[in-house]
Design a protein around this motif. Structure first.
Motif, PDB file in Angstrom:
ATOM      1  N   PRO A 108       1.003  -5.361 -10.284  1.00 13.46           N
ATOM      2  CA  PRO A 108       0.915  -3.924  -9.991  1.00 13.46           C
ATOM      3  C   PRO A 108      -0.450  -3.372 -10.390  1.00 13.46           C
ATOM      4  CG  PRO A 108       2.866  -4.448 -11.314  1.00 13.46           C
ATOM      5  CD  PRO A 108       1.979  -5.651 -11.346  1.00 13.46           C
ATOM      6  N   THR A 109      -0.913  -2.349  -9.678  1.00  9.37           N
ATOM      7  CA  THR A 109      -2.144  -1.652 -10.044  1.00  9.37           C
ATOM      8  C   THR A 109      -1.826  -0.587 -11.091  1.00  9.37           C
ATOM      9  OG1 THR A 109      -1.820  -0.027  -8.283  1.00  9.37           O
ATOM     10  CG2 THR A 109      -3.113  -1.989  -7.736  1.00  9.37           C
ATOM     11  N   TYR A 110      -2.884  -0.103 -11.741  1.00  9.48           N
ATOM     12  CA  TYR A 110      -2.703   1.026 -12.672  1.00  9.48           C
ATOM     13  C   TYR A 110      -2.081   2.209 -11.949  1.00  9.48           C
ATOM     14  CZ  TYR A 110      -5.485  -0.995 -16.498  1.00  9.48           C
ATOM     15  OH  TYR A 110      -5.926  -1.764 -17.535  1.00  9.48           O
ATOM     16  N   PHE A 111      -2.474   2.392 -10.696  1.00 10.42           N
ATOM     17  CA  PHE A 111      -1.986   3.527  -9.915  1.00 10.42           C
ATOM     18  C   PHE A 111      -0.468   3.465  -9.741  1.00 10.42           C
ATOM     19  CE2 PHE A 111      -1.489   5.334  -5.439  1.00 10.42           C
ATOM     20  CZ  PHE A 111      -1.389   6.647  -5.878  1.00 10.42           C
ATOM     21  N   SER A 112       0.049   2.293  -9.459  1.00  4.76           N
ATOM     22  CA  SER A 112       1.499   2.180  -9.233  1.00  4.76           C
ATOM     23  C   SER A 112       2.278   2.451 -10.511  1.00  4.76           C
ATOM     24  CB  SER A 112       1.851   0.805  -8.667  1.00  4.76           C
ATOM     25  OG  SER A 112       1.526  -0.228  -9.577  1.00  4.76           O
ATOM     26  N   THR A 113       1.795   1.949 -11.648  1.00  9.87           N
ATOM     27  CA  THR A 113       2.504   2.216 -12.902  1.00  9.87           C
ATOM     28  C   THR A 113       2.373   3.689 -13.294  1.00  9.87           C
ATOM     29  OG1 THR A 113       0.569   1.415 -14.131  1.00  9.87           O
ATOM     30  CG2 THR A 113       2.382  -0.131 -13.795  1.00  9.87           C
ATOM     31  N   ASP A 114       1.240   4.312 -12.965  1.00 11.40           N
ATOM     32  CA  ASP A 114       1.085   5.754 -13.207  1.00 11.40           C
ATOM     33  C   ASP A 114       2.121   6.547 -12.417  1.00 11.40           C
ATOM     34  OD1 ASP A 114      -0.879   5.895 -15.094  1.00 11.40           O
ATOM     35  OD2 ASP A 114      -2.533   6.208 -13.688  1.00 11.40           O
ATOM     36  N   ILE A 115       2.368   6.131 -11.174  1.00 10.89           N
ATOM     37  CA  ILE A 115       3.370   6.823 -10.349  1.00 10.89           C
ATOM     38  C   ILE A 115       4.743   6.709 -10.999  1.00 10.89           C
ATOM     39  CG2 ILE A 115       4.577   6.823  -8.135  1.00 10.89           C
ATOM     40  CD1 ILE A 115       1.976   5.790  -6.858  1.00 10.89           C
ATOM     41  N   ALA A 116       5.113   5.485 -11.402  1.00 11.38           N
ATOM     42  CA  ALA A 116       6.428   5.269 -12.024  1.00 11.38           C
ATOM     43  C   ALA A 116       6.541   6.048 -13.336  1.00 11.38           C
ATOM     44  CB  ALA A 116       6.643   3.777 -12.266  1.00 11.38           C
ATOM     45  N   TYR A 117       5.453   6.080 -14.088  1.00 13.18           N
ATOM     46  CA  TYR A 117       5.442   6.799 -15.369  1.00 13.18           C
ATOM     47  C   TYR A 117       5.653   8.300 -15.144  1.00 13.18           C
ATOM     48  CZ  TYR A 117       3.398   8.612 -19.761  1.00 13.18           C
ATOM     49  OH  TYR A 117       3.170   9.279 -20.933  1.00 13.18           O
ATOM     50  N   HIS A 118       4.986   8.870 -14.164  1.00 16.44           N
ATOM     51  CA  HIS A 118       5.133  10.303 -13.906  1.00 16.44           C
ATOM     52  C   HIS A 118       6.460  10.629 -13.231  1.00 16.44           C
ATOM     53  CE1 HIS A 118       0.892  10.254 -14.979  1.00 16.44           C
ATOM     54  NE2 HIS A 118       1.010  11.542 -15.192  1.00 16.44           N
ATOM     55  N   TYR A 119       6.989   9.681 -12.481  1.00 13.56           N
ATOM     56  CA  TYR A 119       8.347   9.843 -11.952  1.00 13.56           C
ATOM     57  C   TYR A 119       9.324   9.960 -13.114  1.00 13.56           C
ATOM     58  CZ  TYR A 119      12.728   8.673  -9.535  1.00 13.56           C
ATOM     59  OH  TYR A 119      14.015   8.691  -9.050  1.00 13.56           O
ATOM     60  N   ASN A 120       9.107   9.139 -14.138  1.00  9.85           N
ATOM     61  CA  ASN A 120       9.940   9.194 -15.340  1.00  9.85           C
ATOM     62  C   ASN A 120       9.823  10.557 -16.025  1.00  9.85           C
ATOM     63  OD1 ASN A 120       9.760   8.915 -18.530  1.00  9.85           O
ATOM     64  ND2 ASN A 120      11.251   7.409 -17.844  1.00  9.85           N
ATOM     65  N   LYS A 121       8.613  11.098 -16.068  1.00 10.10           N
ATOM     66  CA  LYS A 121       8.400  12.398 -16.733  1.00 10.10           C
ATOM     67  C   LYS A 121       9.141  13.520 -16.015  1.00 10.10           C
ATOM     68  CE  LYS A 121       3.697  11.374 -18.429  1.00 10.10           C
ATOM     69  NZ  LYS A 121       2.362  11.933 -18.647  1.00 10.10           N
ATOM     70  N   PHE A 122       8.965  13.578 -14.705  1.00 14.52           N
ATOM     71  CA  PHE A 122       9.526  14.695 -13.946  1.00 14.52           C
ATOM     72  C   PHE A 122      11.009  14.523 -13.615  1.00 14.52           C
ATOM     73  CE2 PHE A 122       5.000  15.517 -12.776  1.00 14.52           C
ATOM     74  CZ  PHE A 122       4.949  16.846 -13.181  1.00 14.52           C
ATOM     75  N   VAL A 123      11.396  13.340 -13.175  1.00 22.60           N
ATOM     76  CA  VAL A 123      12.763  13.143 -12.684  1.00 22.60           C
ATOM     77  C   VAL A 123      13.716  12.709 -13.786  1.00 22.60           C
ATOM     78  CG1 VAL A 123      14.201  11.894 -11.021  1.00 22.60           C
ATOM     79  CG2 VAL A 123      11.883  12.601 -10.382  1.00 22.60           C
ATOM     80  N   TRP A 144       0.829  -1.216   0.000  1.00 20.20           N
ATOM     81  CA  TRP A 144       0.000   0.000   0.000  1.00 20.20           C
ATOM     82  C   TRP A 144       0.858   1.260   0.000  1.00 20.20           C
ATOM     83  CZ3 TRP A 144      -5.534  -0.046   0.771  1.00 20.20           C
ATOM     84  CH2 TRP A 144      -6.076  -1.335   0.904  1.00 20.20           C
ATOM     85  N   LEU A 145       0.347   2.310  -0.663  1.00 18.45           N
ATOM     86  CA  LEU A 145       0.948   3.640  -0.558  1.00 18.45           C
ATOM     87  C   LEU A 145       0.191   4.407   0.508  1.00 18.45           C
ATOM     88  CD1 LEU A 145       3.074   5.606  -1.804  1.00 18.45           C
ATOM     89  CD2 LEU A 145       1.224   6.518  -3.218  1.00 18.45           C
ATOM     90  N   LEU A 146       0.925   4.979   1.461  1.00 20.32           N
ATOM     91  CA  LEU A 146       0.293   5.629   2.609  1.00 20.32           C
ATOM     92  C   LEU A 146      -0.048   7.087   2.293  1.00 20.32           C
ATOM     93  CD1 LEU A 146       2.613   4.116   5.394  1.00 20.32           C
ATOM     94  CD2 LEU A 146       0.432   3.224   4.497  1.00 20.32           C
ATOM     95  N   ASN A 147      -1.016   7.288   1.428  1.00 14.74           N
ATOM     96  CA  ASN A 147      -1.432   8.645   1.057  1.00 14.74           C
ATOM     97  C   ASN A 147      -1.970   9.427   2.250  1.00 14.74           C
ATOM     98  OD1 ASN A 147      -1.921   6.817  -1.488  1.00 14.74           O
ATOM     99  ND2 ASN A 147      -1.659   8.885  -2.283  1.00 14.74           N
ATOM    100  N   THR A 148      -2.470   8.727   3.248  1.00  8.22           N
ATOM    101  CA  THR A 148      -3.011   9.411   4.439  1.00  8.22           C
ATOM    102  C   THR A 148      -1.938  10.193   5.172  1.00  8.22           C
ATOM    103  OG1 THR A 148      -2.744   7.313   5.632  1.00  8.22           O
ATOM    104  CG2 THR A 148      -4.946   7.845   4.799  1.00  8.22           C
ATOM    105  N   LYS A 149      -0.672   9.845   4.969  1.00 17.20           N
ATOM    106  CA  LYS A 149       0.421  10.588   5.612  1.00 17.20           C
ATOM    107  C   LYS A 149       0.494  12.028   5.111  1.00 17.20           C
ATOM    108  CE  LYS A 149       3.841   7.301   7.328  1.00 17.20           C
ATOM    109  NZ  LYS A 149       5.299   7.039   7.399  1.00 17.20           N
ATOM    110  N   LEU A 150      -0.058  12.240   3.907  1.00 20.45           N
ATOM    111  CA  LEU A 150      -0.046  13.596   3.336  1.00 20.45           C
ATOM    112  C   LEU A 150      -1.449  14.201   3.319  1.00 20.45           C
ATOM    113  CD1 LEU A 150       2.501  13.388   0.373  1.00 20.45           C
ATOM    114  CD2 LEU A 150       2.876  14.105   2.723  1.00 20.45           C
ATOM    115  N   GLY A 151      -2.329  13.660   4.176  1.00 26.99           N
ATOM    116  CA  GLY A 151      -3.644  14.280   4.332  1.00 26.99           C
ATOM    117  C   GLY A 151      -4.743  13.737   3.451  1.00 26.99           C
ATOM    118  N   GLU A 152      -4.452  12.707   2.626  1.00 26.44           N
ATOM    119  CA  GLU A 152      -5.501  12.117   1.803  1.00 26.44           C
ATOM    120  C   GLU A 152      -6.436  11.283   2.677  1.00 26.44           C
ATOM    121  OE1 GLU A 152      -5.990  12.679  -1.549  1.00 26.44           O
ATOM    122  OE2 GLU A 152      -4.397  14.147  -1.286  1.00 26.44           O
ATOM    123  N   GLU A 153      -7.636  11.013   2.171  1.00 23.60           N
ATOM    124  CA  GLU A 153      -8.639  10.304   2.962  1.00 23.60           C
ATOM    125  C   GLU A 153      -8.303   8.831   3.174  1.00 23.60           C
ATOM    126  OE1 GLU A 153     -12.539  10.819   1.384  1.00 23.60           O
ATOM    127  OE2 GLU A 153     -12.556  12.993   1.682  1.00 23.60           O
TER     128      GLU A 153
END
Length: 556
Positions: free
Chosen positions: A312-327, A291-300
């Protein structure tokens, strides 16, 4: 190219500084002169609400502030008049001579008209469509596609460095499902009487790919061999991507890059991204899943990254994909164009980017509402579930790419769009696409006639452009750079077709009221001036059509 609001803002700030120097206004600074086009043309060409905004910090009556500024502004050469209106507006009437001279300015540098530099070379990525390569595109993909490609064009025209990308979801369970579907269709094409699996892609596009593989290969795939099933799937995906590219090109769209989801796993970027999140304490294992602990940053709530079965979920690959875009690729801003049904994914993905050290403000999501198609008296929403989805290429073939693009752009992405198929096919002024393109074609015909009559209008005197219709047309032409900058700021591309329609209306009005090429020799100099104005209007209309990805017909 400097916009009229920018020029007026400079004038207002200069007037403000002079008023302060003369002790007529208390010391203060202004950052935004609040210049805009008034909705009512009776309120001038442009207006400013600055006196209202300054009333509280300056502790002065806004009408008093407006009257003081008006004294200085009336001396500005760009203005014929400044009218103070209650409760504290400054209404500007642009100078007749200044407006006339702008025609020559536009024609002096035609390649720079409608090109601004608000982007200052910042790197933007616009990602859109990104449908699974398990089937051809359908009309539900078209609205986001047209919005994305038009936004990219406007951003480029605004001085941004822009890359357009298609994200290929070529990994995961949907590919396994496609492989099973394709295998069954392939066996059916060889004469085997078998049923499609319950959880499959039953579309005709999968059948067409299977038959193409059958007809193009001398060897037969052994559907009892897992390796050959996998190879069959790879060939099928490649063919489906070819079809998707054909669909995209039918709408006049060309991507700079195609990014493979599979590559995130092959080059280790997915694992690296997940490891970083775990190292920073944002990952936890529970109930057999990761799990990703989004609640640590105030998410519900927290969100699953890796399912209990290890996928992997779509969400996890989306994170890796956007990490690739920005970083990895270091884009300054990333714009994702998604369907409105993805709204719930926005905050959690922004939260993940913050965890990885990227500013979530640099990740923009444009959520596109659904389309309903109207034909005659019938209006319906198209959906896979209802079985009434129309292939994109069929729509383009029926009404043409220009009508498709304009209609999909014509409403804000935040509102549902009713697409009138009958209107899109009309060859009359009722159809805005026809009306705008006819304006461009009409100007081309006028300029061709001038060439035929050997009229050299290069030295025409723009000071002869005194008719109110001419003034209105010049004013409308000059709005384009402001429209481009506004879209670059808000990403609201629907302002472009609206402006294009207003510009075409202004030209047609000018054409009705002002004879351009007269048979009377005494009108030759006036004809030359009006031909210059026609050329400037053509530049503006052509720029709009280019930005919207539409053709510029010279005859209709």
């Amino acid at each position: 190219m400097t916009t009229v609001p920018e020029i007026l803002s400079v004038s207002i700030k200069k007037a403000f500084a002079l008023a302060q120097k003369d002790s007529l206004i208390p010391g203060s600074k202004i950052s935004d002169a609040a210049v805009e086009r008034p909705q009512n043309p009776e309120h001038g060409d442009y207006a400013s609400s600055l006196p209202l905004k300054l009333a509280k910090p300056l502790k002065k009556n806004p009408m008093e502030i407006a009257n003081v500024l008006a004294q200085y502004l009336k001396e500005d050469e760009i203005l014929d008049d400044v009218v103070v209106a209650k409760p504290g507006f400054l209404n500007f009437i642009l100078s007749k001579n200044w407006l006339q001279n702008q025609v020559d300015q536009i024609l002096a540098e035609p390649e720079n008209y409608g090109v601004t530099n608000v982007g200052k070379g910042k790197r933007f990525q616009v990602e859109y469509i990104s449908a699974n390569p398990t089937g051809r595109l359908h009309v539900a993909h078209a609205r986001g596609a047209v919005i994305g490609s038009t936004l990219a064009s406007v951003l480029k025209s605004s001085g941004f460095e822009v890359e357009q990308e298609y994200y290929l979801n070529d990994a995961g369970s949907q590919i396994d499902k496609f492989n099973r579907s394709l295998m069954t269709r392939y066996m059916q094409s060889l004469g085997n009487n078998i049923d499609m699996p319950e959880d499959s892609y039953p579309g005709e596009d999968v059948r067409a790919v299977a038959e193409k593989i059958r007809d193009s290969s001398h060897n037969r795939y052994d559907t009892s061999n897992p390796k050959e099933i996998s190879e069959l799937g790879k060939v099928g995906i490649d063919l489906m991507i070819e079809g998707i590219k054909e669909d995209i090109e039918s709408l006049k769209i060309h991507f700079d890059s195609w990014f493979s989801e599979k590559s995130l796993f092959e080059n280790g970027q997915f694992e690296k991204c997940m490891a970083l999140l775990k190292e920073m304490g944002f990952v936890s294992d529970k109930d057999g899943a990761t799990w990703l602990l989004n609640t640590k940053l105030g998410e519900e709530k927290d969100n699953v990254l890796i399912r209990s079965n290890g996928t992997p979920t779509y969400f996890s690959t989306d994170i890796a994909y956007h990490y690739n875009k920005f970083v990895q690729r270091k884009f300054d801003t990333v714009i994702d164009i998604w369907g409105a049904d993805h709204q719930g994914q926005v905050p959690r993905l922004k939260s993940a980017m913050k965890m990885l050290g990227s500013d979530p403000k640099n990740l923009e999501m444009i959520l596109v509402q659904m389309v309903r198609f109207k034909k005659g008296e019938t209006t319906e929403k198209l959906s896979k579930r209802e079985g009434n989805v129309v292939p994109l290429i069929e729509l383009v073939n029926e009404i043409g790419p220009d009508a498709c693009r304009f209609m999909f752009l014509s409403r804000s992405h935040e509102t549902q769009l009713d697409f009138d198929l009958d209107l899109a096919k009309k060859q009359s002024s009722e159809n805005p696409v026809y009306y705008i393109q006819y304006g461009h074609a009409r100007i081309c015909s006028i300029l061709d006639l001038a060439t035929e009559k050997k009229i050299d209008y290069s030295k025409g005197l723009v000071t002869m452009l005194g008719h109110e219709s001419e003034r209105q047309l010049i004013n409308k032409i000059l709005e384009l750079p402001s429209i481009i900058n506004a879209i670059a700021d808000t990403y609201e591309v629907h302002h472009l077709p609206h402006y294009s329609l207003e510009l075409a209306t202004s030209f047609h009005n000018f054409y009705q009221n002002c004879r351009v090429i007269s048979e009377n020799e005494g009108d030759l100099e006036l004809s030359k001036a009006r031909l210059k104005l026609c050329e400037a209007a053509k530049l503006s209309l052509a720029r709009c059509l280019d930005l919207m990805g539409m053709s510029k017909p010279e005859k209709m």
